[in-house]
Design a protein around this motif. Structure first.
Motif, PDB file in Angstrom:
ATOM      1  N   ASP A  59       1.089   7.172  39.956  1.00  0.00           N
ATOM      2  CA  ASP A  59       1.238   8.509  38.676  1.00  0.00           C
ATOM      3  C   ASP A  59       1.684   9.621  40.161  1.00  0.00           C
ATOM      4  O   ASP A  59       0.275  10.582  40.307  1.00  0.00           O
ATOM      5  N   GLU A  60       2.561  10.386  39.902  1.00  0.00           N
ATOM      6  CA  GLU A  60       2.945  11.245  41.000  1.00  0.00           C
ATOM      7  C   GLU A  60       2.466  12.619  40.822  1.00  0.00           C
ATOM      8  O   GLU A  60       2.153  13.170  41.947  1.00  0.00           O
ATOM      9  N   SER A  61       2.450  12.963  39.660  1.00  0.00           N
ATOM     10  CA  SER A  61       1.480  14.290  39.885  1.00  0.00           C
ATOM     11  C   SER A  61       0.215  14.147  39.961  1.00  0.00           C
ATOM     12  O   SER A  61      -0.224  15.601  40.109  1.00  0.00           O
ATOM     13  N   ALA A  62      -1.107  12.893  40.007  1.00  0.00           N
ATOM     14  CA  ALA A  62      -2.210  12.906  41.042  1.00  0.00           C
ATOM     15  C   ALA A  62      -2.136  12.874  41.882  1.00  0.00           C
ATOM     16  O   ALA A  62      -3.242  12.521  42.695  1.00  0.00           O
ATOM     17  N   TYR A  63      -1.046  13.127  43.036  1.00  0.00           N
ATOM     18  CA  TYR A  63      -0.632  13.176  44.571  1.00  0.00           C
ATOM     19  C   TYR A  63      -1.558  14.193  44.923  1.00  0.00           C
ATOM     20  O   TYR A  63      -2.401  13.759  46.135  1.00  0.00           O
ATOM     21  N   ALA A  64      -1.199  15.177  44.515  1.00  0.00           N
ATOM     22  CA  ALA A  64      -2.376  16.516  45.013  1.00  0.00           C
ATOM     23  C   ALA A  64      -3.616  16.856  45.431  1.00  0.00           C
ATOM     24  O   ALA A  64      -4.380  16.821  45.493  1.00  0.00           O
ATOM     25  N   GLU A  65      -4.147  15.887  43.956  1.00  0.00           N
ATOM     26  CA  GLU A  65      -5.607  15.677  43.342  1.00  0.00           C
ATOM     27  C   GLU A  65      -6.158  14.644  45.031  1.00  0.00           C
ATOM     28  O   GLU A  65      -7.282  14.951  45.848  1.00  0.00           O
ATOM     29  N   LEU A  66      -5.783  13.652  44.740  1.00  0.00           N
ATOM     30  CA  LEU A  66      -5.685  12.689  45.706  1.00  0.00           C
ATOM     31  C   LEU A  66      -5.723  12.886  46.665  1.00  0.00           C
ATOM     32  O   LEU A  66      -7.096  12.975  48.256  1.00  0.00           O
ATOM     33  N   LYS A  67      -5.251  14.097  47.682  1.00  0.00           N
ATOM     34  CA  LYS A  67      -4.523  14.089  49.135  1.00  0.00           C
ATOM     35  C   LYS A  67      -5.666  15.465  49.224  1.00  0.00           C
ATOM     36  O   LYS A  67      -6.524  15.869  50.048  1.00  0.00           O
ATOM     37  N   GLU A  68      -6.027  16.420  47.679  1.00  0.00           N
ATOM     38  CA  GLU A  68      -7.073  16.906  48.288  1.00  0.00           C
ATOM     39  C   GLU A  68      -8.829  16.335  48.351  1.00  0.00           C
ATOM     40  O   GLU A  68      -9.858  16.828  49.492  1.00  0.00           O
ATOM     41  N   ALA A  69      -8.445  15.489  47.579  1.00  0.00           N
ATOM     42  CA  ALA A  69      -9.819  14.415  47.658  1.00  0.00           C
ATOM     43  C   ALA A  69     -10.091  13.490  48.923  1.00  0.00           C
ATOM     44  O   ALA A  69     -11.299  13.896  49.469  1.00  0.00           O
ATOM     45  N   LEU A  70      -9.228  13.592  49.578  1.00  0.00           N
ATOM     46  CA  LEU A  70      -9.350  12.384  51.410  1.00  0.00           C
ATOM     47  C   LEU A  70      -9.011  13.924  52.166  1.00  0.00           C
ATOM     48  O   LEU A  70      -8.975  12.875  53.596  1.00  0.00           O
ATOM     49  N   ALA A  71      -9.114  14.802  51.657  1.00  0.00           N
ATOM     50  CA  ALA A  71      -9.301  15.662  53.081  1.00  0.00           C
ATOM     51  C   ALA A  71     -10.170  15.523  54.066  1.00  0.00           C
ATOM     52  O   ALA A  71     -10.837  15.520  53.952  1.00  0.00           O
ATOM     53  N   GLY A  72      -9.666  15.407  55.309  1.00  0.00           N
ATOM     54  CA  GLY A  72     -10.661  15.256  56.445  1.00  0.00           C
ATOM     55  C   GLY A  72     -10.938  14.329  56.959  1.00  0.00           C
ATOM     56  O   GLY A  72     -11.662  13.970  57.653  1.00  0.00           O
ATOM     57  N   THR A  73     -10.153  13.155  55.919  1.00  0.00           N
ATOM     58  CA  THR A  73     -10.557  11.847  56.740  1.00  0.00           C
ATOM     59  C   THR A  73      -9.204  11.298  56.854  1.00  0.00           C
ATOM     60  O   THR A  73      -8.362  11.718  56.707  1.00  0.00           O
ATOM     61  N   THR A  74      -8.975  10.069  57.938  1.00  0.00           N
ATOM     62  CA  THR A  74      -8.127   9.123  58.463  1.00  0.00           C
ATOM     63  C   THR A  74      -7.694   8.469  57.380  1.00  0.00           C
ATOM     64  O   THR A  74      -6.431   8.009  57.666  1.00  0.00           O
ATOM     65  N   ILE A  75      -7.772   8.515  56.236  1.00  0.00           N
ATOM     66  CA  ILE A  75      -7.810   7.443  55.605  1.00  0.00           C
ATOM     67  C   ILE A  75      -5.306   8.421  54.808  1.00  0.00           C
ATOM     68  O   ILE A  75      -5.673   9.043  54.320  1.00  0.00           O
ATOM     69  N   GLU A  76      -4.550   6.838  55.015  1.00  0.00           N
ATOM     70  CA  GLU A  76      -3.202   7.767  54.655  1.00  0.00           C
ATOM     71  C   GLU A  76      -3.616   7.980  53.304  1.00  0.00           C
ATOM     72  O   GLU A  76      -4.075   6.860  51.751  1.00  0.00           O
ATOM     73  N   VAL A  77      -2.422   8.785  52.632  1.00  0.00           N
ATOM     74  CA  VAL A  77      -2.130   9.182  51.027  1.00  0.00           C
ATOM     75  C   VAL A  77      -1.208   8.998  50.205  1.00  0.00           C
ATOM     76  O   VAL A  77      -0.041   9.567  51.159  1.00  0.00           O
ATOM     77  N   ALA A  78      -1.053   8.369  49.302  1.00  0.00           N
ATOM     78  CA  ALA A  78       0.634   8.019  48.673  1.00  0.00           C
ATOM     79  C   ALA A  78       0.821   7.651  47.278  1.00  0.00           C
ATOM     80  O   ALA A  78      -0.604   7.744  46.933  1.00  0.00           O
ATOM     81  N   ALA A  79       1.997   8.469  46.882  1.00  0.00           N
ATOM     82  CA  ALA A  79       2.272   8.231  45.267  1.00  0.00           C
ATOM     83  C   ALA A  79       3.784   7.743  44.758  1.00  0.00           C
ATOM     84  O   ALA A  79       4.253   7.854  45.847  1.00  0.00           O
ATOM     85  N   GLY A  80       3.170   7.157  43.458  1.00  0.00           N
ATOM     86  CA  GLY A  80       4.767   6.959  42.994  1.00  0.00           C
ATOM     87  C   GLY A  80       5.204   5.293  42.995  1.00  0.00           C
ATOM     88  O   GLY A  80       4.742   4.794  43.612  1.00  0.00           O
ATOM     89  N   PRO A  81       6.270   5.249  42.018  1.00  0.00           N
ATOM     90  CA  PRO A  81       6.044   3.600  42.103  1.00  0.00           C
ATOM     91  C   PRO A  81       6.614   2.578  43.345  1.00  0.00           C
ATOM     92  O   PRO A  81       6.240   1.805  43.474  1.00  0.00           O
ATOM     93  N   GLN A  82       7.588   3.288  44.286  1.00  0.00           N
ATOM     94  CA  GLN A  82       7.477   2.790  45.447  1.00  0.00           C
ATOM     95  C   GLN A  82       6.741   2.713  46.492  1.00  0.00           C
ATOM     96  O   GLN A  82       6.814   1.767  47.495  1.00  0.00           O
ATOM     97  N   ALA A  83       5.750   3.834  46.635  1.00  0.00           N
ATOM     98  CA  ALA A  83       4.436   3.680  47.323  1.00  0.00           C
ATOM     99  C   ALA A  83       3.733   2.749  47.249  1.00  0.00           C
ATOM    100  O   ALA A  83       3.315   1.862  48.498  1.00  0.00           O
ATOM    101  N   LEU A  84       3.636   2.585  45.829  1.00  0.00           N
ATOM    102  CA  LEU A  84       2.918   0.965  45.890  1.00  0.00           C
ATOM    103  C   LEU A  84       3.410  -0.198  45.882  1.00  0.00           C
ATOM    104  O   LEU A  84       3.174  -1.015  46.737  1.00  0.00           O
ATOM    105  N   ILE A  85       5.308  -0.088  46.061  1.00  0.00           N
ATOM    106  CA  ILE A  85       5.598  -1.201  46.322  1.00  0.00           C
ATOM    107  C   ILE A  85       5.757  -1.853  48.370  1.00  0.00           C
ATOM    108  O   ILE A  85       5.510  -2.477  48.946  1.00  0.00           O
ATOM    109  N   GLU A  86       5.663  -0.610  49.181  1.00  0.00           N
ATOM    110  CA  GLU A  86       5.427  -0.602  49.790  1.00  0.00           C
ATOM    111  C   GLU A  86       3.700  -0.687  50.814  1.00  0.00           C
ATOM    112  O   GLU A  86       3.752  -1.663  51.837  1.00  0.00           O
ATOM    113  N   ALA A  87       3.095  -0.211  49.841  1.00  0.00           N
ATOM    114  CA  ALA A  87       1.672  -0.618  50.215  1.00  0.00           C
ATOM    115  C   ALA A  87       1.269  -2.598  49.956  1.00  0.00           C
ATOM    116  O   ALA A  87       0.919  -3.196  50.787  1.00  0.00           O
ATOM    117  N   ALA A  88       2.277  -2.574  48.851  1.00  0.00           N
ATOM    118  CA  ALA A  88       2.008  -4.368  48.658  1.00  0.00           C
ATOM    119  C   ALA A  88       2.505  -4.821  50.360  1.00  0.00           C
ATOM    120  O   ALA A  88       2.327  -6.415  50.021  1.00  0.00           O
TER     121      ALA A  88
END
Ligand code: NDP
Length: 388
Positions: A59-88
């Motif tokens: 859900d793209e609307s959750a992207y900002a919250e995820l980005k903020e929650a992982l700020a300061g880490t090296t973990i990459e963050v992505a959102a949306g159906p296409q991002a899921l496909i690329e992750a797979a």
């Protein structure tokens, strides 16, 4: 050697059980990608704990919250159906497909098309895409490891055996919370009663599917594709204790069964370590305490989903995808208090009669059939709710 693993649907019941096993065997596994739908806070916490490379929210609307929650880490963050496909498609040795519903199909297919080893919990994807998914497995050389406890049991019973020497495969079913209810009693059951499965602790959707036995219908279709013995060799037996998870009978009349406590971590561990085994902290089977294992034939009258599933296999084409999509709409409507329990399967049956598209030739056709079936199911839903 560490195994690089990705988990789609990591915040759900199967996803969390998978991570629980990884927590107990940290040196054996490296987490690549984790996904959730909109649960940004939970996925961020898991990504931190398991030092994941990537966290994705569908859900793209959750992207900002995820980005903020992982700020300061090296973990990459992505959102949306296409991002899921690329992750797979990312470099992983093992992928858990545990998104609920047909929403898991694009990422599951992407992992399969990339030739990955895919642990398949997301049965709706296989039910819906059936032949297309199995053709992609053959084309890409992907390995499908069944995670559903029944199919995992069959997979284990087939190890060392030959599929053309199978006489019968029996899927066991707990019968769900309403196994002993009359039709009259079933008419009045509430969502809270229906999600309270007597043996298994699972997500809401599959719990409702177990209560209607649509789950067993979906599993019949799943087994039909995973184990090509033909529909007439696939049987269903109600076994309320959920100790025997399924059985394979060979032509010599020797029957192999897989047994275990009803805990999803057992089949997940078998897939996670395959072809090896890893220790779990699950409750070992104590047959002396259990005392009795009982069996009964499923009642097709109170559980018509079984008849619909057999018909969907026989008729083929778009039928399994329509059945699955209509069921997703109906289960959501029941959980939302819009329809009554017995109306779930009635709505599926009405949708199957009302919507008769051509068989899908490819994934695009399949997605439009899925969307069409949801549209027709919602129309049937309107008819029902205006009468309720
Ligand atoms: P849950 O409802 O517990 O979890 C579902 C997961 O999928 C969550 O991570 C959720 O994210 C994510 N998700 C939900 N909707 C979407 C979407 N539209 N797009 C992307 N991700 C989404 O389900 P279960 O773990 O119970 O079941 C998962 C699958 O495994 C199902 O197909 C089920 O039939 C199968 N299965 C489950 C068993 C069990 O014991 N639970 C047993 C055998 C099979 P979020 O948290 O953000 O909502």
């Amino acid at each position: 050697m560490t195994r690089r693993v990705s988990i789609f649907g990591a915040t759900g019941s199967v996803g969390l059980s998978t991570l629980d096993l990884i927590r107990q065997h940290r040196s054996k596994y490296q987490v690549v990608a984790l996904s959730a739908n909109g649960n940004a806070r939970a996925i961020a916490q898991l990504a931190r704990e398991f030092d994941a490379e990537l966290a994705v929210v569908a859900d793209e609307s959750a992207y900002a919250e995820l980005k903020e929650a992982l700020a300061g880490t090296t973990i990459e963050v992505a959102a949306g159906p296409q991002a899921l496909i690329e992750a797979a498609r990312r470099d992983a040795d093992w992928t858990m497909a545990s998104i609920v519903g047909c929403a898991g199909l694009p990422s599951t297919m992407a992992a399969i098309e990339a030739g990955k080893t895919v642990a398949l919990a997301n049965k709706e994807a296989l039910v819906s895409a059936g032949e297309l998914m199995m053709a992609a497995v053959r084309r890409s050389g992907a390995v499908l490891l069944p995670v559903d406890s029944e199919h995992n049991a069959i997979f284990q019973c087939l190890a060392g055996g030959k599929i053309d020497q199978v006489r019968k495969i029996t899927l066991t079913a707990s019968g769900g919370p309403f196994r002993a209810f009359s039709l009259e009693e079933m008419r009045a059951v509430t969502p809270a009663q229906a999600v309270a499965h007597p043996n298994w602790d699972m997500g809401a959707k599959i719990s409702i599917d177990s209560a209607t036995m649509m789950n067993k219908g979906l599993e019949l279709i799943e087994a039909y594709h995973l184990f090509p013995v033909g529909l007439d060799k696939l049987d269903i037996l109600v076994h309320p204790q959920s100790v025997i998870h399924s059985m394979v009978e060979y032509v010599d009349c020797s029957t192999l069964a897989q047994l275990g406590s009803p805990d999803m971590r057992i089949p997940i561990a078998s897939a996670l370590a395959w072809p090896e085994r890893i220790a779990t902290t699950c409750k070992p089977l104590d047959l002396a305490t259990i005392g009795q294992l009982t069996f009964e034939r499923p009642d097709q009258l109170r559980f018509p989903a079984l008849r619909l599933a057999r018909a969907a296999i026989t008729e083929g084409g778009a039928k399994p995808a329509i059945m699955n999509a209509a069921n997703e709409v109906a289960v959501a409507a029941f959980l939302d208090g819009q329809i009554k329990f017995l109306e779930i399967v009635a709505l599926v049956e009405a949708t199957l009669s009302a919507y008769v598209p051509d068989a899908p030739k490819g994934l695009d056709d399949l997605f439009s059939i899925d969307a069409g079936a949801r549209h027709y199911a919602r129309r049937e839903l309107e008819k029902l709710t205006s009468g309720n």
